[in-house]
Design an enzyme around this catalytic site. Structure first.
Site, PDB file in Angstrom:
ATOM      1  N   CYS A 268       0.829  -1.212   0.000  1.00  0.00           N
ATOM      2  CA  CYS A 268       0.000   0.000   0.000  1.00  0.00           C
ATOM      3  C   CYS A 268       0.863   1.262   0.000  1.00  0.00           C
ATOM      4  O   CYS A 268       0.947   1.958  -0.995  1.00  0.00           O
ATOM      5  CB  CYS A 268      -0.909   0.007   1.222  1.00  0.00           C
ATOM      6  SG  CYS A 268      -1.911  -1.451   1.351  1.00  0.00           S
TER       7      CYS A 268
HETATM    8  N1  SAJ Z   1       6.392   2.788   8.602  1.00  0.00           N
HETATM    9  C1  SAJ Z   1       7.511   3.537   8.992  1.00  0.00           C
HETATM   10  N2  SAJ Z   1       7.329   4.522   9.922  1.00  0.00           N
HETATM   11  C2  SAJ Z   1       6.105   4.808  10.449  1.00  0.00           C
HETATM   12  C3  SAJ Z   1       4.972   4.035  10.020  1.00  0.00           C
HETATM   13  C4  SAJ Z   1       5.153   3.028   9.094  1.00  0.00           C
HETATM   14  O1  SAJ Z   1       8.634   3.329   8.550  1.00  0.00           O
HETATM   15  O2  SAJ Z   1       6.025   5.693  11.297  1.00  0.00           O
HETATM   16  C5  SAJ Z   1       6.579   1.720   7.601  1.00  0.00           C
HETATM   17  C6  SAJ Z   1       6.147   0.337   8.122  1.00  0.00           C
HETATM   18  O3  SAJ Z   1       7.209  -0.285   8.807  1.00  0.00           O
HETATM   19  C7  SAJ Z   1       5.832  -0.389   6.825  1.00  0.00           C
HETATM   20  C8  SAJ Z   1       5.237   0.714   5.963  1.00  0.00           C
HETATM   21  O4  SAJ Z   1       5.671   1.951   6.532  1.00  0.00           O
HETATM   22  O5  SAJ Z   1       6.990  -0.900   6.227  1.00  0.00           O
HETATM   23  C9  SAJ Z   1       3.723   0.686   5.878  1.00  0.00           C
HETATM   24  O6  SAJ Z   1       3.197   0.308   7.121  1.00  0.00           O
HETATM   25  P1  SAJ Z   1       1.816   0.969   7.630  1.00  0.00           P
HETATM   26  O7  SAJ Z   1       1.447   0.363   8.904  1.00  0.00           O
HETATM   27  O8  SAJ Z   1       1.982   2.408   7.584  1.00  0.00           O
HETATM   28  O9  SAJ Z   1       0.780   0.631   6.488  1.00  0.00           O
HETATM   29  P2  SAJ Z   1       0.034  -0.635   5.858  1.00  0.00           P
HETATM   30  O10 SAJ Z   1       0.494  -0.765   4.474  1.00  0.00           O
HETATM   31  O11 SAJ Z   1       0.100  -1.835   6.687  1.00  0.00           O
HETATM   32  O12 SAJ Z   1      -1.456  -0.097   5.900  1.00  0.00           O
HETATM   33  C10 SAJ Z   1      -1.740   1.141   5.311  1.00  0.00           C
HETATM   34  C11 SAJ Z   1      -2.713   1.838   6.244  1.00  0.00           C
HETATM   35  N3  SAJ Z   1      -2.900   3.187   5.775  1.00  0.00           N
HETATM   36  C12 SAJ Z   1      -2.958   4.208   6.651  1.00  0.00           C
HETATM   37  O13 SAJ Z   1      -2.824   4.065   7.814  1.00  0.00           O
HETATM   38  C13 SAJ Z   1      -3.216   5.544   6.060  1.00  0.00           C
HETATM   39  C14 SAJ Z   1      -4.045   1.088   6.210  1.00  0.00           C
HETATM   40  O14 SAJ Z   1      -5.000   1.796   6.956  1.00  0.00           O
HETATM   41  C15 SAJ Z   1      -4.535   0.965   4.769  1.00  0.00           C
HETATM   42  O15 SAJ Z   1      -5.750   0.313   4.671  1.00  0.00           O
HETATM   43  C16 SAJ Z   1      -3.490   0.197   4.009  1.00  0.00           C
HETATM   44  O16 SAJ Z   1      -2.289   0.943   4.011  1.00  0.00           O
HETATM   45  C17 SAJ Z   1      -4.009   0.034   2.576  1.00  0.00           C
HETATM   46  O17 SAJ Z   1      -4.522  -1.053   2.283  1.00  0.00           O
HETATM   47  O18 SAJ Z   1      -3.979   1.006   1.846  1.00  0.00           O
END
Ligand code: SAJ
Length: 430
Positions: A268
């Site tokens: 995502c």
């Molecule tokens: N990450 C960081 N630093 C942070 C937050 C995340 O480095 O502060 C990294 C994580 O380790 C990971 C990546 O970003 O590698 C993405 O992780 P995530 O938890 O941010 O996202 P996803 O892909 O698991 O889920 C996201 C979510 N989007 C939002 O919160 C806006 C989820 O709600 C969505 O439904 C999902 O994308 C999607 O399907 O689009």
């Protein structure tokens, strides 16, 4: 007619695509009483689901149980199950290939629906995509049925917002955004989702709903890039980025804390913004600069972290070449088993290319493809930790006993501040 069937929960529902979004939705729909069919072309996956085996990562196990226990759900590869459905949800992947959106799954699903569409149906697209997809791509395909949107059938867009592994926010308590091709489409789609979720937010068009989803994920992508670049600058300036971000996070308004790390993974956050970048280039003829810069910054983090691990080894008097490096956590984020686009995999690949002897241990992801070979997770034993020249903690699953690891490791590189301010001499933080 459909309104009454939705209110009485007699409306039949078909969910096309049984990935973590489609399975979660089908289970939530069954749990509230609608007869629902989960449809997917993958016979093995359907076989598992039909036997109650949750083989799809990212689905909340208790939701899966509740959906099955409710007894309203069936799983099939038979596309003709669409014919009998009043409400049809399309939840298929929208990958990116060479920075270009790939809507082939959406096109195919739309054709499968068009061939089985009857008057009075409600079709809902949930796949993340760029503004205009529902009206300019899906609608014309559905109208190859001979039926006319808004007159003979209804069409709306409502982006999935499922956050894999999130225990606090699930499908029911995450507001749903809805935008339809007509007020009636918006009205009935809203009524349907109100049966499933606590709150529905209505927007004026499918385009607005499509863009809202891209903004959510782009917001995350850009802010993660900000703290990632901050982390590299703090290291150069000799300031502790974790102390800085934690201090900034004490502000009760105007600041949202994000954490630096080895990059962004999953299918995502690293990919969805590419839809927007591509569309802005195509339609406006210029870059979406902050977004593309964020992509560039986050894409460089695996290389930066691999270099930092090399520096830590060097400070310990060890060259990277032939060094034994044990990576902890290859999944793209904690407590999930999904390794798609995982930055940890790229860090491993870079270290292997520098001649390091790399192994990994991950309780959620037993196998991972690296440099064309499949690597298998090693048991996390005291021997495995002690024999490593460096233990690189890239994804901090809660299953790891950090104290025990640090007690037996010669050197730990903590890319995620898992050890916090617990200043152990053998722990180096990003
Ligand atoms: N990450 C960081 N630093 C942070 C937050 C995340 O480095 O502060 C990294 C994580 O380790 C990971 C990546 O970003 O590698 C993405 O992780 P995530 O938890 O941010 O996202 P996803 O892909 O698991 O889920 C996201 C979510 N989007 C939002 O919160 C806006 C989820 O709600 C969505 O439904 C999902 O994308 C999607 O399907 O689009």
């Amino acid at each position: 007619m459909l309104r009454r069937r939705i209110l009485s929960r007699h409306a039949t529902v078909a969910v096309v695509g049984q990935g973590y979004v489609g399975v979660s939705l089908a289970c939530a729909v069954s749990e509230v009483g609608f007869p629902v069919t989960g449809i997917d072309v993958d016979a093995a996956r359907i076989g598992d689901l039909a036997e109650g085996v949750l083989s799809v990562p990212g689905v909340n196990p208790s939701l899966f149980r509740a959906g099955n226990d409710a007894g309203n759900i069936t799983f099939t590869t038979d596309l003709d199950a669409i014919s009998g459905a009043d409400v049809i949800l399309i939840c298929v992947p929208t990958p990116v290939r060479d920075h270009t959106p790939d809507l082939s799954f959406v096109e195919r699903a739309s054709r499968d629906v068009a061939e089985r569409l009857s008057p009075g149906r409600l079709v809902l697209l949930e796949s993340t995509t760029y503004p205009g997809t529902t009206e300019d791509l899906v609608r014309p395909i559905l109208e190859t049925s001979g039926l006319v949107a808004a007159r003979d059938f209804l069409l709306a867009y409502s982006p999935e917002r499922i956050d894999p592994g999130n225990e606090e926010f699930g499908l029911r308590n995450t507001p749903k955004i809805v935008g339809g091709i007509s007020p009636e489409a918006t009205g009935l789609a809203t009524l349907f989702y109100e049966q499933l979720v606590e709150k529905v937010t209505i927007v004026s068009s499918c385009r607005a709903a499509e863009l809202a989803k891209l903004l959510e994920n782009t917001f995350r992508h850009v802010n993660i890039a900000l703290v990632n670049e901050m982390a590299t600058l703090c290291h150069e300036m000799g300031i502790d980025v974790w102390e800085v971000t934690e201090a900034a996070a004490t502000k009760p308004f105007g600041f949202m804390a994000f954490s630096p790390g080895p990059g962004v993974g999953g299918h995502c956050i690293p990919l969805d913004p590419a839809y927007l970048a591509w569309q802005v280039r195509r339609d406006a003829g210029h870059q979406f600069r902050i977004l593309e810069q964020a992509q560039d910054i986050n894409a460089r983090m695996p290389r930066y972290v691999a270099a930092r691990i090399g520096d830590a080894l060097n400070d310990a008097g060890k060259p990277v070449k032939a060094a034994r490096i044990l990576v902890l956590g290859v999944a793209y984020k904690p407590d999930v088993g999904d390794v798609r686009e995982s930055p940890a995999v790229e860090v491993m690949s870079l270290l292997i290319r520098r001649g390091a002897d790399v192994a990994f241990s991950d309780p959620h992801a037993p196998h991972v493809p690296v440099n064309g070979m499949t690597m298998t997770s090693a048991d996390l034993t005291q021997r495995e930790i002690s024999r490593a020249d460096c233990v690189a903690l890239l994804t901090p699953h809660h299953a790891y006993d950090l104290d025990w690891i640090a007690d037996h490791a010669a050197l730990v590189f903590d890319a995620r501040n898992a050890f916090g301010a617990d200043r152990r001499p053998n722990v180096v933080r990003l």
